[in-house]
Each structure stands twice: as structure tokens, then as C-alpha cells.
Design an enzyme around this catalytic site. Structure first.
Site, mmCIF file in Angstrom:
data_model
loop_
_atom_site.group_PDB
_atom_site.id
_atom_site.type_symbol
_atom_site.label_atom_id
_atom_site.label_comp_id
_atom_site.label_asym_id
_atom_site.label_seq_id
_atom_site.Cartn_x
_atom_site.Cartn_y
_atom_site.Cartn_z
ATOM 1 N N LYS A 197 12.439 -8.843 -11.652
ATOM 2 C CA LYS A 197 12.691 -9.702 -10.495
ATOM 3 C C LYS A 197 11.481 -10.620 -10.271
ATOM 4 C CE LYS A 197 13.570 -9.288 -5.531
ATOM 5 N NZ LYS A 197 13.900 -8.396 -4.428
ATOM 6 N N GLU A 203 3.804 -3.360 -16.369
ATOM 7 C CA GLU A 203 4.441 -2.617 -17.454
ATOM 8 C C GLU A 203 5.376 -3.531 -18.251
ATOM 9 O OE1 GLU A 203 4.198 -1.691 -14.317
ATOM 10 O OE2 GLU A 203 4.175 0.495 -14.059
ATOM 11 N N GLY A 255 15.388 -4.692 -5.887
ATOM 12 C CA GLY A 255 15.368 -4.239 -7.278
ATOM 13 C C GLY A 255 16.308 -3.073 -7.542
ATOM 14 N N LYS A 501 -0.581 0.639 -7.571
ATOM 15 C CA LYS A 501 -0.645 -0.547 -8.452
ATOM 16 C C LYS A 501 -2.004 -1.222 -8.336
ATOM 17 C CE LYS A 501 4.213 -2.030 -8.157
ATOM 18 N NZ LYS A 501 5.114 -3.063 -7.699
HETATM 19 O O1 F6P Z 1 7.160 -0.805 -8.125
HETATM 20 C C1 F6P Z 1 8.401 -0.750 -7.526
HETATM 21 C C2 F6P Z 1 9.259 -1.923 -7.894
HETATM 22 O O2 F6P Z 1 8.898 -3.030 -7.129
HETATM 23 C C3 F6P Z 1 10.714 -1.584 -7.724
HETATM 24 O O3 F6P Z 1 11.151 -1.715 -6.426
HETATM 25 C C4 F6P Z 1 11.341 -2.501 -8.699
HETATM 26 O O4 F6P Z 1 12.641 -2.110 -8.999
HETATM 27 C C5 F6P Z 1 10.400 -2.377 -9.862
HETATM 28 O O5 F6P Z 1 9.122 -2.279 -9.253
HETATM 29 C C6 F6P Z 1 10.430 -3.486 -10.866
HETATM 30 O O6 F6P Z 1 10.134 -4.724 -10.309
HETATM 31 P P1 F6P Z 1 10.414 -6.068 -11.092
HETATM 32 O O7 F6P Z 1 11.873 -6.166 -11.328
HETATM 33 O O8 F6P Z 1 9.893 -7.156 -10.205
HETATM 34 O O9 F6P Z 1 9.659 -6.007 -12.397
#
Ligand code: F6P
Length: 533
Positions: A197, A203, A255, A501
């Protein structure tokens, strides 16, 4: 707020020790269950009686559930710590629906993106879109959390409907995950989806870079075999992904609620747009039910009330999700994020400390595997774990119908065993038949007692089709919403993931030896000294 559950606590104190089995009359199984569109939710094997149910239902009025439900579906900014609407339901809305946010209907954009997604999926599946070595054979979805758990779970769940390229999911920053996944794949016929998102998650971006390097070693233009799912169009462009292969969505899709839109791209590639449309239709059917059914016959509301009864009133700290459906083996992990990231909070909407516990620990494994692992504790441990069973009437393997019969028998046997237990008298009779006597008979019998009276619910459905999967996921989404309303918290932010984080970012230069551990605690200092490369 602290008195919110007072009447329920008072009632529970009176009935806590009674046998659930004693509640069964000729009508209980009907009165404490609900059927919707071919799905049956049975909560009669709990200690909830008519008085408890009435008090639980009264909470829905006291907390303004109906108004809050309208506010969510109507696009109001109910996620008020992030200033966002909560409209994952718009991703599965019907053709005639209109959903306004900030004065504009958001659905034309949703439909346009789905149409682009569908065209791309058709191209990949037909071979019109090709890799640099031929037709796409494999797709690697790189994402984490909501950008991984939903599509990975659903791809597995819908395996019998898969007739597209093979799907692989990489989430962990542990290099083992991507290394093991890419091993054996042909970079010339592999498509990579970078699903994030924010397009900023460490990661995911680390894994995307690794996949790009892997591909660059074998094809002239690696970016041409990358597509992206993100709301950050500037970042996907900077990453070199052509906008025609970027599928966006709005910030009002959280998410963990995002599988219904472009984050479901991998699922659509695997099963095709038609099956994906059926999945959306299942979610939509549950939305319609949730919006219109009286609360006393409303499946998500009842599921939430059972959850609240067990967690906040009975004080059980965890709940087990136990799908007797191997293809739902990732459902517990998916629900861990959905439920624990949503309702694992410590303050109310106004910032005041919650005077009661928030959401429970959610965990589970598919049956019958769990029976040979942790059910020992569920049956005889000192803690009570409410169990949520899921089971289909039929599987997808008609030649193996005898397997399915055994599966169903085991599922029903477990909820029956939890309910009935085995008394000391029964255990003693069994052991006496084996010839034991005296103190040894008593000692051995006591090990074989099942206290029983342990609550469970069962969600039964005809078959795990795309439609059914949509129903199940929307059911749990709305359950989380209702529990959040009853608890008075914000189910749609996730500030609790931030601190770790930030500290991970700060620890990188320390592990690289570029900074000292001077401001770290003693334990972290020792661990850094041990783990530093
Ligand atoms: O760290 C939690 C989070 O923000 C979740 O809510 C989300 O689903 C996930 O990380 C991945 O986020 P992104 O889609 O922005 O990589």
C-alpha cells in the site's frame, strides 16, 4: 464506560459454573444458531442463555452499533486517528451502488481499476502478456501483512479453481524466504507483483530489490516483468514500473481489509476474473445481510457477541480458530492480523485507558492436525480456550468422500467432547473394566477425566467455493467491526506496529558497526555484541 459490562458480569457470576449441556432443550440448537445464504453459525455450545443474549444485544443499542455501521458504509471518517473513511466494502459493492467520500462517488474509480486489473489478468492468463522467455508460468507476490496474508490465504483456499500461472508468496525479510521461492523459477517467465500500500515497507522493498537483481541477471528489461499494487504512484514510477501495470486504491482501504481490490491481483491471476467476481459477490452478500438483518439474527453481530462474552465477560484470553478444511490452513494467520491488529488496542476512541481487556489472542491450525498437537491442552489444560470450528458439508474431491466424512466426524466429535467431557465416574468405570482397583484405579482415572463444559462455535457451509470464501472473510471483518464498536476502540489504525519499525531502523547502523550501543539497555548490548556480523 467501566459499567458497560456490569449487567453481563453480574449475570455471568450467577451462571459461570452451570453445565452448558443443561441448557439444551428441544429448541436451543435452533434458537442459538443462524443460517444465512447456505451458511450455518451454531453458538448453542456456549454458556450464553436467553438472558445473556438479551444483555449482549442491549449493548448494540447502548453503543450505537446501527449508527456506526451506517457511518462506516456511508464513507464517514470513522478511523479518526488517521482521518480516514473505512470502505473496504466499496471494493465489493454492486454495480448500482454509490458511495460518497468528501462529496464524490468513489465507485467509478474502483470499477475502472478493477477493469484494468481484469484486462491485465486476462492478458497474462491468455499469453498476450509474455515474459522475456515466453508465456508467464509463475507469479511471485512480494508483500507483507495485509499485502500478503489475504491473497496468500485465498490462493490456497481456492486451489481447486486455479487454472492460471502458479502463485508464490514472499513476505519475510529473512533472505531464506525469497531465496527458497526463487530457486527453481525461470526468471524469463516469472511475473513479480510488488504489493505494498505504502510502497515503503522495508521487508517488501528489500525483497523487491532482490527479485529485481535476480531477474536482471537473466532478462534484458526486468522492470517489464514487474507490476505493482500500491497507493503511492510516485514511488512505483520512481521504481521503474510502467503505470499501465500499477494498480492503485484509496487510503480508505486498510491493509488487512484490502484483499477485495488490487491486493487480490495474485488471486485473480490464479483463479481468473470470474471466480474472483464470485468471491466479491460472497463478500457483498454478507454485507447485505450485515446491513439489513435484525441484530438478533445477524451472523456477524452474533459472532461478535459470542467473542465479547468469552473474552470480556468470561475472561478467556485467547480463542482458537480451527478450520476442518485444509485449504483454510492460512485462515488463522489471516485472522490474527485482521483481529489482533484491529482490536488489540489499549485506549478508547477518546484516548482514555480501556477499563477492560481489548481483543483476545487469536491462534489456530487446521483440524485434524491440531488434534494431534495442542488439543490436549484444550481438553484437559487448566485454561479454557473457546474454539471456533469451521467445516464444509462437502469437499472438492468426490473420489475421496470417505476422507471428508472422517473430517466432519472429527470436527463434530471435538465440539461434542468439549461440551460433554468425561466425568470421574465414567473414567473410573472404564479403568475398572481394564482391571484396575483401589488407589491405582483412582489415580489412573483422574488422568482420564475431561472437565468438559468448554465452549465452542461451529461455522458450517456447503463447500469452500469463491462465494463461500467471500462470505467467510466478510463475516469476520464485520465481527471485528462490531467487537470494536462494543469495546469503544478504533479498529482501523495500527499504531502499535510503529515503535518496533523505528527501532529496527535505528539498530541497522549499530549492527553494521557504524554506531555504538551506548544508549541501549544491557540486554540489547549483549545481543548486539553476539549477533553483530
Ligand atoms: O506493519 C503493519 C502494516 O502497516 C500492516 O497494517 C500492513 O498490512 C502491512 O504493514 C504492509 O503494509 P504495506 O502494504 O504498506 O507494505
Amino acid at each position: 464506560m467501566s459499567d458497560r459490562f456490569a449487567a453481563l458480569h453480574a449475570h455471568h457470576a450467577k451462571v459461570a459454573d452451570r453445565a452448558i449441556l443443561s441448557l439444551f432443550d428441544d429448541n436451543r440448537a435452533q434458537d442459538f444458531s443462524v443460517q444465512v445464504d447456505g451458511m450455518l453459525f451454531d453458538f448453542s455450545k456456549t454458556n450464553i442463555d436467553a438472558a445473556a443474549l438479551a444483555q449482549l444485544l442491549a449493548l448494540t443499542t447502548a453503543t450505537g452499533l446501527a449508527e456506526k455501521r451506517s457511518a462506516m458504509f456511508g464513507g464517514q471518517k470513522i478511523n479518526d486517528t488517521e482521518g480516514r473513511a473505512v470502505l473496504h466494502t466499496a471494493l465489493r459493492a454492486g454495480d448500482a451502488a454509490v458511495v460518497m467520500v468528501d462529496g464524490a462517488d468513489v465507485l467509478p474509480e474502483v470499477r475502472a481499476t478493477r477493469a484494468r486489473m481484469t484486462a491485465f489478468v486476462d492478458d497474462v492468463r491468455s499469453g498476450a502478456f509474455r515474459g522475456q522467455g515466453g508465456r508467464i508460468t509463475d507469479v511471485v507476490n512480494i508483500g507483507i501483512g495485509g499485502s500478503d496474508l489475504g491473497p496468500a490465504m485465498a490462493t490456497l483456499a481456492l486451489a481447486p479453481y486455479a487454472d492460471g500461472p502458479r502463485l508464490h508468496y514472499v513476505s519475510n525479510v529473512d533472505g531464506a524466504h525469497i531465496a527458497d521461492t526463487l530457486k527453481g523459477l525461470n526468471p524469463q517467465t516469472t511475473l513479480v507483483i510488488v504489493a505494498s500500500k505504502t510502497f515503503a515497507t522495508t521487508e517488501t522493498m528489500t525483497n523487491a530489490d532482490t527479485a529485481k537483481r535476480w531477474m536482471a541477471g537473466h532478462v534484458a528489461n526486468p522492470s517489464a516483468q514487474f507490476c505493482a499494487v500500491s497507493i503511492a504512484a510516485d514511488k512505483t514510477a520512481a521504481y521503474g514500473i510502467d503505470p499501465s501495470r500499477v494498480f492503485g486504491f484509496a487510503d480508505w482501504v486498510g491493509g488487512r481489509y484490502s484483499i477485495w481490490g488490487p491486493i487480490g491481483l495474485g488471486v485473480m491471476l490464479a483463479v481468473g476474473p470470474l471466480a474472483f467476481a464470485q468471491f466479491l459477490a460472497g463478500g457483498r452478500a454478507m454485507d447485505d445481510h450485515f446491513r439489513t438483518a435484525p441484530f438478533a439474527a445477524n451472523m456477524p453481530v452474533l459472532l461478535a457477541l459470542v467473542g465479547l462474552w468469552h473474552t470480556q465477560i468470561c475472561g478467556y484470553a485467547t480463542r482458537a480458530v480451527l478450520p476442518y478444511d485444509q485449504r483454510l490452513s492460512r485462515l488463522p494467520a489471516y485472522l490474527q492480523q485482521l483481529e489482533m491488529e484491529s482490536n488489540g488496542k489499549r485506549v478508547a476512541m477518546d484516548g482514555a485507558d480501556l477499563p477492560y481487556h481489548s481483543g483476545p489472542v487469536v491462534w489456530g491450525e487446521p483440524g485434524t492436525n491440531g488434534q494431534h498437537a495442542f488439543y490436549q491442552l484444550i481438553h484437559q489444560g487448566t485454561r479454557v480456550v473457546p474454539c471456533e470450528f469451521l467445516v464444509a458439508k462437502a469437499g472438492h474431491e468426490p473420489d475421496l468422500a470417505h476422507h471428508h466424512l472422517l473430517l466432519v466426524a472429527n470436527c463434530l466429535a471435538q465440539s461434542e467432547a468439549l461440551l460433554r467431557g468425561r466425568s470421574l465416574a465414567e473414567a473410573t468405570a472404564i479403568m475398572a473394566q481394564k482391571g484396575l482397583t483401589g488407589d491405582e484405579l483412582d489415580r489412573q482415572a483422574r488422568h482420564r477425566v475431561f472437565p468438559g463444559n468448554r465452549p465452542s462455535t461451529t461455522l458450517a457451509y456447503a463447500k469452500l467455493t469463491p462465494f463461500t470464501l467471500g462470505q467467510i472473510l466478510a463475516l469476520y471483518e464485520h465481527r471485528v467491526f462490531v467487537e470494536g464498536v462494543l469495546l469503544g476502540l478504533n479498529s482501523f489504525d495500527q499504531w502499535g506496529v510503529e515503535l518496533g519499525k523505528e527501532l529496527a531502523v535505528a539498530l541497522q547502523p549499530i549492527l553494521e558497526g557504524r554506531q555504538t550501543t551506548a544508549d541501549k539497555d544491557g540486554s540489547t548490548k549483549v545481543l548486539v555484541a553476539f549477533l553483530r556480523p
